[in-house]
Design an enzyme around this catalytic site. Structure first.
Site, PDB file in Angstrom:
ATOM      1  N   ASP A 148       0.838  -1.189   0.000  1.00 21.81           N
ATOM      2  CA  ASP A 148       0.000   0.000   0.000  1.00 21.81           C
ATOM      3  C   ASP A 148       0.876   1.244   0.000  1.00 21.81           C
ATOM      4  O   ASP A 148       2.089   1.168   0.091  1.00 21.81           O
ATOM      5  CB  ASP A 148      -0.946   0.001   1.198  1.00 21.81           C
ATOM      6  CG  ASP A 148      -0.204   0.065   2.522  1.00 21.81           C
ATOM      7  OD1 ASP A 148       1.042  -0.059   2.515  1.00 21.81           O
ATOM      8  OD2 ASP A 148      -0.848   0.246   3.553  1.00 21.81           O
ATOM      9  N   GLY A 150       0.932   3.653   2.242  1.00 26.43           N
ATOM     10  CA  GLY A 150       1.268   4.181   3.558  1.00 26.43           C
ATOM     11  C   GLY A 150       0.241   5.176   4.052  1.00 26.43           C
ATOM     12  O   GLY A 150       0.264   5.577   5.213  1.00 26.43           O
ATOM     13  N   GLY A 293     -10.924   4.011   2.269  1.00 29.81           N
ATOM     14  CA  GLY A 293     -11.564   5.013   3.102  1.00 29.81           C
ATOM     15  C   GLY A 293     -12.439   4.374   4.160  1.00 29.81           C
ATOM     16  O   GLY A 293     -12.389   3.169   4.408  1.00 29.81           O
ATOM     17  N   CYS A 391     -10.967 -29.472  10.059  1.00 34.79           N
ATOM     18  CA  CYS A 391      -9.840 -28.690   9.525  1.00 34.79           C
ATOM     19  C   CYS A 391      -8.655 -29.596   9.240  1.00 34.79           C
ATOM     20  O   CYS A 391      -8.348 -30.498  10.019  1.00 34.79           O
ATOM     21  CB  CYS A 391      -9.452 -27.598  10.516  1.00 34.79           C
ATOM     22  SG  CYS A 391      -8.049 -26.598   9.992  1.00 34.79           S
ATOM     23  N   CYS A 393      -5.489 -28.327   8.709  1.00 38.53           N
ATOM     24  CA  CYS A 393      -4.226 -27.613   8.925  1.00 38.53           C
ATOM     25  C   CYS A 393      -3.284 -28.461   9.773  1.00 38.53           C
ATOM     26  O   CYS A 393      -3.706 -29.429  10.414  1.00 38.53           O
ATOM     27  CB  CYS A 393      -4.472 -26.257   9.590  1.00 38.53           C
ATOM     28  SG  CYS A 393      -4.815 -26.337  11.363  1.00 38.53           S
ATOM     29  N   CYS A 396      -4.381 -29.043  13.477  1.00 36.32           N
ATOM     30  CA  CYS A 396      -5.442 -30.017  13.722  1.00 36.32           C
ATOM     31  C   CYS A 396      -5.054 -31.416  13.253  1.00 36.32           C
ATOM     32  O   CYS A 396      -5.297 -32.404  13.945  1.00 36.32           O
ATOM     33  CB  CYS A 396      -6.729 -29.570  13.031  1.00 36.32           C
ATOM     34  SG  CYS A 396      -7.388 -28.009  13.691  1.00 36.32           S
ATOM     35  N   HIS A 423      -3.650 -22.015  12.020  1.00 36.55           N
ATOM     36  CA  HIS A 423      -5.000 -22.573  11.905  1.00 36.55           C
ATOM     37  C   HIS A 423      -5.966 -21.558  11.279  1.00 36.55           C
ATOM     38  O   HIS A 423      -6.742 -21.895  10.378  1.00 36.55           O
ATOM     39  CB  HIS A 423      -5.515 -23.001  13.280  1.00 36.55           C
ATOM     40  CG  HIS A 423      -6.974 -23.299  13.300  1.00 36.55           C
ATOM     41  ND1 HIS A 423      -7.508 -24.514  12.893  1.00 36.55           N
ATOM     42  CD2 HIS A 423      -8.052 -22.527  13.660  1.00 36.55           C
ATOM     43  CE1 HIS A 423      -8.823 -24.476  13.007  1.00 36.55           C
ATOM     44  NE2 HIS A 423      -9.175 -23.293  13.468  1.00 36.55           N
TER      45      HIS A 423
END
Length: 444
Positions: A148, A150, A293, A391, A393, A396, A423
């Site tokens: 971005d 800044g 914004g 899950c 991941c 898990c 996770h």
């Protein structure tokens, strides 16, 4: 008879026939818009042409809504959309080795990550990152990155509205006071939260800093006024942001470096100002759009903004080569309800520190949209239950119990926030994959 102010506003790009000019408040806003110094018209720029190094393709348009499944192609790989973008503030995910998430879906599979050029400007500085070979090499990442301008950090930190993401110095009594920022046509002067030194950031300097960082996608400098900004001041802010964005775009086009730039749509929750901003920015040769914004207090206000902006951005396809579209990014939104609602309007990508921040505070996202706080005493004896049975991941699938995770947080072990962040990142990827599947089946 149409008031002169409304006629002038229409000539600036606020299309005739829109009902928002039919009541007094809108006539006043139109008059204020007309009194502002105009930004360079789109005719001052060459028309947009597809980039060899950056393109967006729509793979499926839902028959049930404005939702779409697409793919963004960048020099460092592709991004499937709708997609969630994790925030790596200082070129690092909080408590997570981001190299684990580059390839493995089990560990989050982050196709696109968001770095904050504001923080990187202050430490280590754009020159240092450029000398290291650019942000990808510096942080050892091979997949796409977005930075971005800044602007969000400059203005939000000055208003103390994102303290949860601030450096520890700012969370102490040494925090620099409000009023340390000056805004002018030239840019913004602010005080560094790291050492208190004044920093002069212009639209051009922001772009050049992001050129040094070398992310695949960059964003121009914008002003971010607080939510309760008076309407007259908000008009001034949007007008200033438009002029800044035009200057940023000129700087970018002079030296592309295989980077794409997103134009930012502003205007708070004002339908009039959002219309003005969307129509002006979509007329400039940006490679895509970001909706920024103040986005409202809740999902209802967010949808009001998107209901105004997205039809204008989707209509941009009428000015593009056949089959060409531009991606739309929603800045700073990461909760499931808002993502689902925004995706139905056609938003393609979302960024937020939401899942990693939850993990730092002991909260885990659970299938079905709920969450649990692992620091709750009831988890102390759940020795055989993992966070989420559905899950996959590594937390898990490898059997880390709720009792063990509870212990890590109570013992203040850094491993606890790391495991929950992994996770939660994986949860977000599963969520987005599910949303894409629903769109492909015309269910969303």
């Amino acid at each position: 008879m149409t008031p002169p102010g409304a006629r002038r506003a229409a000539a600036m790009g606020l299309r005739r026939g829109r009902r928002w000019l039919s009541y007094q408040a809108s006539e006043q806003i139109a008059a204020w818009v007309a009194s502002e110094e105009p930004a360079p018209p789109p005719s001052d720029f060459e028309g947009w042409e597809p980039r060899e190094f950056f393109r967006f393709e729509v793979l499926h348009q839902s028959k049930s809504s404005g939702a779409r499944v697409g793919r963004i192609h960048t020099p460092h790989g592709h991004v499937d959309t709708p997609g969630y973008v994790a925030v790596a503030t200082n070129a690092a995910l909080k408590h997570v080795d981001h190299t684990l998430t580059d390839y493995s879906e089990e560990d989050g599979g982050q196709q696109l990550m968001f770095c904050n050029s504001y923080h990187l400007l202050l430490q280590p500085g754009g020159e240092a990152v450029e000398a290291a070979g650019g942000l990808h090499r510096f942080m050892n990442r091979t997949q796409p990155l977005i930075t971005d301008s800044g602007g969000f950090q400059v203005f939000s930190l000055a208003n103390h509205s994102v303290t949860d993401e601030l450096n520890s110095k700012l969370n102490s009594k040494k925090r620099y006071p409000k009023g340390t920022m000056r805004v002018s046509e030239a840019g913004v002067v602010f005080r560094s939260y790291r050492d208190g030194k004044l920093v002069d950031l212009s639209p051009e300097k922001s772009v050049l800093n992001q050129k040094q960082l070398g992310a695949d996608i960059i964003i121009p400098l914008d002003e971010l006024p607080p939510f309760h900004t008076p309407a007259r001041d908000l008009v001034r802010s949007v007008a200033l942001t438009h002029r800044w964005e035009a200057r940023s775009l000129r700087t970018h086009l002079a030296d592309l470096r295989q980077q794409a730039m997103l134009g930012v749509i502003h205007g708070g929750i004002s339908r009039e100002l959002r219309t003005w901003s969307a129509e002006y920015i979509s007329g400039l040769p940006f490679d895509g759009f970001a909706i920024g914004g103040s986005l409202g207090r809740d999902t209802a206000e967010l949808l009001g903004i998107l209901g105004t902006v997205m039809p204008i951005l989707r209509a941009d396809g009428g000015r593009l080569p056949p089959g060409t579209r531009k991606p739309v990014h929603l800045l700073g939104v990461g909760d499931e309800g808002s993502i689902r609602a925004a995706a139905k309007t056609g938003v393609d990508t979302f960024d937020s520190c939401f899942p990693t921040r939850l993990g730092r505070h002991g909260a885990a996202l659970i299938t079905g949209g709920s969450r649990i706080n692992i620091t709750n005493s009831r988890f102390k004896t759940e020795y055989r239950a993992v966070l989420d049975e559905e899950c996959g991941c590594r937390v898990c699938s490898q059997g880390f119990s709720r009792a063990y995770l509870h212990h890590l947080f109570k013992a203040k072990e850094p491993l606890g926030p790391q495991l929950l962040a992994i996770h939660n990142l994986r949860y977000m990827e599963r969520l987005m994959k599910g949303i894409r599947s629903e769109i492909l089946n015309d269910m969303l």
